[in-house]
Design a protein around this motif. Sequence first.
Motif, mmCIF file in Angstrom:
data_model
loop_
_atom_site.group_PDB
_atom_site.id
_atom_site.type_symbol
_atom_site.label_atom_id
_atom_site.label_comp_id
_atom_site.label_asym_id
_atom_site.label_seq_id
_atom_site.Cartn_x
_atom_site.Cartn_y
_atom_site.Cartn_z
ATOM 1 N N LEU A 162 0.821 -1.208 0.000
ATOM 2 C CA LEU A 162 0.000 0.000 0.000
ATOM 3 C C LEU A 162 0.853 1.255 0.000
ATOM 4 N N ASN A 163 0.173 2.355 -0.151
ATOM 5 C CA ASN A 163 0.720 3.703 -0.149
ATOM 6 C C ASN A 163 1.263 4.053 1.251
ATOM 7 N N ILE A 164 2.487 4.569 1.298
ATOM 8 C CA ILE A 164 3.133 4.863 2.584
ATOM 9 C C ILE A 164 2.399 5.949 3.370
ATOM 10 N N SER A 165 1.784 6.891 2.657
ATOM 11 C CA SER A 165 1.090 7.984 3.335
ATOM 12 C C SER A 165 -0.114 7.477 4.126
ATOM 13 N N VAL A 166 -0.897 6.591 3.523
ATOM 14 C CA VAL A 166 -2.046 6.029 4.234
ATOM 15 C C VAL A 166 -1.573 5.165 5.399
ATOM 16 N N LYS A 203 -0.636 7.430 8.219
ATOM 17 C CA LYS A 203 -1.829 8.052 8.801
ATOM 18 C C LYS A 203 -2.560 7.069 9.715
ATOM 19 N N LEU A 204 -2.684 5.818 9.291
ATOM 20 C CA LEU A 204 -3.357 4.811 10.100
ATOM 21 C C LEU A 204 -2.585 4.525 11.393
ATOM 22 N N VAL A 205 -1.256 4.521 11.303
ATOM 23 C CA VAL A 205 -0.431 4.309 12.498
ATOM 24 C C VAL A 205 -0.601 5.479 13.467
ATOM 25 N N GLU A 206 -0.538 6.711 12.927
ATOM 26 C CA GLU A 206 -0.687 7.906 13.768
ATOM 27 C C GLU A 206 -2.052 7.942 14.457
ATOM 28 N N ALA A 207 -3.084 7.488 13.739
ATOM 29 C CA ALA A 207 -4.446 7.486 14.293
ATOM 30 C C ALA A 207 -4.711 6.281 15.181
ATOM 31 N N LYS A 208 -3.670 5.436 15.345
ATOM 32 C CA LYS A 208 -3.766 4.222 16.168
ATOM 33 C C LYS A 208 -4.860 3.273 15.678
ATOM 34 N N ARG A 209 -5.045 3.246 14.370
ATOM 35 C CA ARG A 209 -6.000 2.317 13.772
ATOM 36 C C ARG A 209 -5.327 1.001 13.384
#
Length: 294
Positions: A199-203, A206-212
């Motif tokens: 997958l795209n590194i940006s997504v 973002k998912l890691v930062e949002a703790k998802r």
Amino acid sequence: MTLFSPMRVLKTLITATAAAGLLAAAGAAHAQQGGVLRVSAIPDEAPTELQRKFKPLGEYLAKATGLKVEFTPVTDYAASVEGLVNRKLDMVWFGGFTFVQANVRSKGQVTPLVQRAEDEKFQSVFITTKPDIVKLADLKGKTLSFGSESSTSGHLMPRSFLLGAKVNPDTDLKRVSFSGAHDATVAAVAGGKVDAGALNISVWEKLVEAKRVDPQAVRVFYTTPGYYDYNWTVHSSMDPALKKKITDAFLALDASTPEGKAILDLQRATKFIPTRTSNYSAIEAAARDAGLLK
């Protein structure tokens, strides 16, 4: 008495036709300036997330252009290409590959305006939960999820780097699937539906930062080299003055202002920069080599 003159009649007809053409063009320009800017984006994330990301940008572009800006979600990547090529959409957020597809499909009648600075050296990541997968070669005999078939960062470039590592996804892997979106790829890996995903590194960030996603449970085992990716593209027939307004608005976004920071943060961008068709020649070559573009 006025004599009938064929030449005079011909001149009159030419003048009238030209005037009608000018009036029609002026009317179209007026309609565009006073109408709606129809915007969309490739569906590489959930529809609600795409709407959330676009809302403040749409309001900003409305002020900059004087147009009503409407975001129209599409069902798949192909719909975003066809929408712009057939002029049912005015501007689309494309990945590098979907831009190439639109450019080829329209015979060069689309124009990329701007990209994020980050899109000059974009990257993909390969993720897994399996301890025995630590390099691309370890994917042989395993299951893998890409994103959409038309995704640059979720399929085309990961496939290209796999082939470069002597791993043919179609023959060396146990099974290849397509999740349709980057966040769906992460969910498939985390849920054990596949051994690994790309997958795209940006997504991913973002998912890691949002703790998802827990990066200890689902980890990155390979990050690709950089390549050109996303851009905002319009149909080449768009009024040049409107193209300039849109371009200038993107280039004016500044993280030092509250409005600029809010928009740039949602777009995961430090700033926007001009781009051009030639930036995506390597992606076109990769797509043709992989047999994904005829």
